[in-house]
Design an enzyme around this catalytic site. Structure first.
Site, mmCIF file in Angstrom:
data_model
loop_
_atom_site.group_PDB
_atom_site.id
_atom_site.type_symbol
_atom_site.label_atom_id
_atom_site.label_comp_id
_atom_site.label_asym_id
_atom_site.label_seq_id
_atom_site.Cartn_x
_atom_site.Cartn_y
_atom_site.Cartn_z
ATOM 1 N N LYS A 53 0.719 -1.415 -0.133
ATOM 2 C CA LYS A 53 0.035 -0.088 0.499
ATOM 3 C C LYS A 53 1.152 1.350 -0.439
ATOM 4 O O LYS A 53 0.980 2.034 -0.559
ATOM 5 C CB LYS A 53 -1.031 0.671 0.785
ATOM 6 N N GLN A 97 -3.416 -1.504 9.787
ATOM 7 C CA GLN A 97 -4.041 -2.880 9.265
ATOM 8 C C GLN A 97 -4.684 -3.945 10.255
ATOM 9 O O GLN A 97 -4.303 -3.983 11.312
ATOM 10 C CB GLN A 97 -2.138 -3.451 8.849
ATOM 11 N N ASP A 120 -10.256 3.520 4.221
ATOM 12 C CA ASP A 120 -11.222 2.056 4.174
ATOM 13 C C ASP A 120 -12.874 2.226 4.291
ATOM 14 O O ASP A 120 -12.526 0.528 3.562
ATOM 15 C CB ASP A 120 -10.182 1.096 5.144
#
Ligand code: NDP
Length: 283
Positions: A53, A97, A120
């Site tokens: 990412k 994460q 997200d």
């Protein structure tokens, strides 16, 4: 019949090129889109995801911050860092994460991220907005799937969709997005009776389970579009999806491979969300 393949790498490259152009345009206004990624612990898969990412950000001309904490870190340290990033106007997107170690309250961590920076799309406020059909950030994997369906010109209106998997990250938001496009959506899960009965009537089948090759060609309607979200490893250590590609491609009309399908699109849409967050700041 052999199915048409949606190449996630090629589509990703195309979309990332467009994002890089938008990032460059924003820079002329003095804003560099910035994503902050927080990783707790040493789970190898999570470490690879975060590395990919961050690298994708840099490649698209965006800035990134990566904070890595020991697996036994006091959650208060992470909450304090998130508060700092929330308050920093040069940071546009924040992601933590998952999965987090067991001593963390994952829901509380996700809720601590500012909804305006929740790229997200996991914050309850953003989940609610998506549910109401007015999304602020669309969760990256289902967002990528929608782009793939669009690129392959798959008709959505009135289509029978079956989604296998009901997670907050993939299955549920996927259902909301397809419902918003007037699909008729069925969601299956581990307690569903006669899975094949459902999958066989799907015009669009989305597999998001995490079980190698569980969807076989005989479970697919001829000509259907098959989207394989799963990421698994075979006994030999090779990457594979939830769909048995070899048998499925002989029946499906359109199919996504693993690797090189949904995976690259997920990271691409994370970049898209970060850029959108930065563009909103420029307005
Ligand atoms: P979860 O483990 O959170 O959810 C799995 C879902 O599958 C659950 O709803 C579960 O049902 C359902 N399920 C389990 N067994 C069966 C079965 N035998 N029949 C029908 N349904 C079943 O996984 P995620 O949604 O997070 O991820 C799914 C897969 O997608 C994984 O392989 C993951 O690695 C991959 N993934 C890939 C991404 C990408 O970028 N390509 C991004 C995110 C995930 P129940 O709710 O009843 O337990």
């Amino acid at each position: 019949m052999t199915a048409r393949i949606i190449d996630g790498n090629a589509l990703s490259a195309e979309v990332r090129g467009q994002l890089a152009e938008r990032a460059a345009a924003l820079k002329t206004k003095g804003i560099t889109p910035c994503l902050a990624a927080i990783l707790v612990g040493e789970d190898p898969a999570s470490a690879v995801y975060v590395r990919n990412k961050v690298a994708a950000c840099e490649k698209a001309g965006m800035r990134s911050i990566k904070d890595v904490y020991a697996v036994d870190v006091d959650p208060a340290v992470v909450f304090a860092r998130i508060a700092e990033l929330n308050a920093d106007p040069s940071v546009h997107g924040i992601l933590v994460q998952l999965p987090l170690p067991k001593h963390f309250d994952s829901a509380a961590v996700l809720e601590s991220i500012s909804p305006e920076k929740d790229v997200d799309g996991f914050h309850a406020e953003n989940v609610g907005a998506l549910m109401q059909g007015n999304p602020r950030f669309i969760p990256c994997t289902p967002y990528g799937v929608m782009k793939m369906l669009e690129s392959a010109n798959v008709p959505l209106k009135g289509a029978e969709v079956v989604i296998v998997g009901r997670s907050n990250i993939v299955g549920k938001p996927m259902a909301m997005l397809l419902l918003a496009q007037s699909c008729t959506v069925t969601i299956c899960h581990s307690q569903s009776k006669d899975l094949a009965f459902h999958t066989r009537r799907a015009d669009i089948l989305v597999a998001a389970v995490g079980r190698a090759k569980m969807i076989t060609g005989d479970m697919i309607k001829p000509g259907a579009t098959v989207i394989d979200v799963g990421i698994n490893r075979t006994a030999e250590g090779k990457l594979c999806g939830d769909v048995d590609f070899e048998t499925a491609k002989e029946v499906a009309g359109v199919i996504t491979p693993v690797p090189g399908g949904v995976g690259p699109m997920t990271i691409t849409m994370l970049l898209a969300n970060t850029l959108e967050a930065a563009e909103r700041c420029a307005k």
